[in-house]
Design a protein around this motif. Structure first.
Motif, PDB file in Angstrom:
ATOM      1  N   LYS A   1       8.493  -8.008   6.957  1.00 43.07           N
ATOM      2  CA  LYS A   1       8.326  -7.756   5.523  1.00 43.07           C
ATOM      3  C   LYS A   1       8.940  -8.881   4.702  1.00 43.07           C
ATOM      4  N   PHE A   2      10.163  -9.266   5.037  1.00 48.77           N
ATOM      5  CA  PHE A   2      10.834 -10.302   4.243  1.00 48.77           C
ATOM      6  C   PHE A   2      10.128 -11.647   4.387  1.00 48.77           C
ATOM      7  N   PHE A   3       9.773 -12.017   5.603  1.00 49.47           N
ATOM      8  CA  PHE A   3       9.121 -13.308   5.807  1.00 49.47           C
ATOM      9  C   PHE A   3       7.756 -13.348   5.131  1.00 49.47           C
ATOM     10  N   ARG A   4       6.997 -12.259   5.232  1.00 46.95           N
ATOM     11  CA  ARG A   4       5.680 -12.240   4.570  1.00 46.95           C
ATOM     12  C   ARG A   4       5.826 -12.351   3.058  1.00 46.95           C
ATOM     13  N   ALA A   5       6.759 -11.607   2.493  1.00 41.22           N
ATOM     14  CA  ALA A   5       6.970 -11.632   1.042  1.00 41.22           C
ATOM     15  C   ALA A   5       7.456 -12.999   0.577  1.00 41.22           C
TER      16      ALA A   5
ATOM     17  N   ASN B   1       9.613  -2.215  -1.331  1.00 41.69           N
ATOM     18  CA  ASN B   1       8.355  -2.447  -0.609  1.00 41.69           C
ATOM     19  C   ASN B   1       7.968  -3.920  -0.701  1.00 41.69           C
ATOM     20  N   GLU B   2       6.986  -4.303   0.071  1.00 41.15           N
ATOM     21  CA  GLU B   2       6.652  -5.719   0.193  1.00 41.15           C
ATOM     22  C   GLU B   2       6.139  -6.318  -1.115  1.00 41.15           C
ATOM     23  N   GLU B   3       5.340  -5.561  -1.852  1.00 43.19           N
ATOM     24  CA  GLU B   3       4.813  -6.076  -3.118  1.00 43.19           C
ATOM     25  C   GLU B   3       5.933  -6.311  -4.119  1.00 43.19           C
ATOM     26  N   GLU B   4       6.851  -5.352  -4.224  1.00 44.43           N
ATOM     27  CA  GLU B   4       7.980  -5.507  -5.148  1.00 44.43           C
ATOM     28  C   GLU B   4       8.861  -6.690  -4.732  1.00 44.43           C
TER      29      GLU B   4
END
Length: 460
Positions: free
Chosen positions: A341-345, A405-408
């Motif tokens: 999640k962190f790397f994708r964001a 969440n990932e979007e936020e």
């Protein structure tokens, strides 16, 4: 200008060794080659690595159990070199040199099995001439720990014979064979210093037909048979090391623990986490790095899997942002599940802010992509910057990195990078200040520039 000219002069003094090699067809799409390398050249092409032994009580109340994760300065897979074994190899080779000099038919002083070496693969040049020009323009000095990579000349015939160009700069890792090279190196150094001892006896007492000059001359002619792995990351190298030592020849299983440090399972350590995270980012449809990482020896990709893995491993080291994750993972914890999640964001946020420097759909290789954001210079700097961004987000009272969440999370990262959006051309464009060859020195300079502009460091 004089400083830059001095650096270029240093680079021009580095020899480029060319080896005729046989490219093997095995069960991998990555490049595996076989060649011979003279002893004097080999010791200038590779570095010795190890995982240091743990010499503390992990349950001492004055320490954290998590300190078990990373107490050594470098986290490689090789076991400690054994001085007794090195000495025995040295003595064996001395005896065989004597047998050869006496034309004794029992002279069998050979290492018929291959040394296994690993080199990064240089993929940014189309021709040998471009590669040599790339080296001349690297902004680095003698003290840089640079991963330039070895260049494999394309072979347009049906032959498996090709040429491999390796800069004489200690860029390679020894996957298997450190003791052999160390043993010969010890004998050579002892001969050069006239200090060979066989037990308590002198060289002349034991081998009256040998002189130091003869020994030196014989060693300087010695060649090692070498199997070379190109573009394999640290975890892949470690697995090959384990396979060679445990599945293909009998070795004490206790070494298994030493190779992988504190972790008895090679699939549950920080190197494996970095390896699998890299694969996830290149495959997952939510990742903006999908198909951007060169996982195999052929095909598309802007930077290599080996580079990316080695760049993110320090984030798992003692004192860094993900230091607790490897131990939690090794003990069946779930903290590692937050990493994707962190790397994708993080990279999604970067793409959103600096979209004009992001590769276009047709720019599928580093040769087609002219900007540097997703080349080694840009990615090296951005991965290093990840620590600052993570700490910045963590200290904000309105953000909970565990529940967001990932979007936020992507939006929060966008807010940070928007502060420096006008500087994108300087950072990442092909005309910018960092558009030279992708040395670690240049990566560090770009990181410091961005970190300074964001207020994370006080000076450049």
């Amino acid at each position: 200008m004089n400083h830059l000219m001095k650096r270029r002069e240093v680079m021009n003094k580095i020899d480029i060794k060319t080896y005729t090699a046989i490219k093997l067809n095995q069960f991998t799409k990555k490049d595996i080659l076989v060649t011979s390398i003279p002893f004097l050249e080999l010791r200038e092409l590779v570095k010795f690595t190890l995982r240091e032994t743990q010499d503390f009580d992990p349950f001492n109340p004055e320490r954290k159990l998590d300190d078990v994760i990373e107490e050594s300065t470098e986290s490689y897979y090789q076991r400690l070199r054994n001085s007794d074994r090195i000495k025995k190899i040295s003595q064996y080779l001395l005896k065989e040199i004597n047998n050869k000099v006496l034309t004794n038919k029992s002279a069998l002083g050979a290492f018929p099995t291959s040394m296994i070496l690993a080199f990064d693969k240089h993929e940014e040049s189309n021709t040998k001439e471009e590669f040599l020009n790339y080296l001349k323009n690297l902004d680095l000095n003698e003290n840089d720990n640079e991963s330039i990579g070895a260049y494999l000349e394309e072979n347009h015939s049906n032959s498996n014979i090709t040429n491999l160009l390796i800069p004489k700069r200690k860029l390679g890792l020894i996957v298997d064979g450190q003791h052999r090279l160390s043993g010969l190196n010890k004998l050579y150094n002892d001969a050069k210093s006239n200090s060979i001892k066989i037990g308590r006896r002198s060289l002349n007492e034991v081998y009256p037909n040998l002189s130091y000059d003869i020994i030196i001359k014989e060693i300087e002619k010695f060649e090692f048979l070498c199997t070379i792995l190109l573009g394999f990351d640290l975890w892949e190298q470690g697995r090959i090391f384990a396979d060679v030592n445990f599945n293909q020849k009998p070795v004490n299983k206790s070494l298994y623990y030493d190779i992988f440090g504190s972790y008895p399972d090679p699939n549950r350590n920080e190197i494996f986490l970095a390896h699998m995270l890299t694969q996830h980012l290149n495959i997952n449809k939510k990742s903006v790095l999908k198909n951007k990482i060169k996982l195999l020896g052929t095909g598309d990709g802007l930077f290599s899997q080996a580079f990316f893995v080695e760049a993110i491993i320090p984030l798992f080291r003692d004192g860094n942002i993900f230091e607790n994750i490897p131990y939690d993972y090794a003990t069946e914890g779930t903290k590692h599940k937050s990493l994707p999640k962190f790397f994708r964001a993080y990279f999604k946020g970067i793409k959103s802010v600096f979209s004009e420097y992001w590769p276009k759909d047709f720019e599928t290789t580093s040769r087609k992509y002219k900007n540097i954001m997703l080349k080694t210079t840009g990615m090296g700097a951005l991965i290093k910057l990840m620590e600052n961004i993570f700490k910045d987000l963590k200290k904000q009272e309105t953000i909970n990195l565990d529940t967001i969440n990932e979007e936020e999370l992507t939006n929060e990262i966008i807010k940070i990078f928007k502060k420096i959006k006008p500087n994108g051309k300087t950072y990442f464009s092909k005309e910018g200040n960092y558009a030279g060859a992708g040395s670690k020195g240049l990566q560090s300079k770009l990181y410091k520039n961005i970190a300074y502009d964001l207020g994370y460091i006080k000076s450049i």
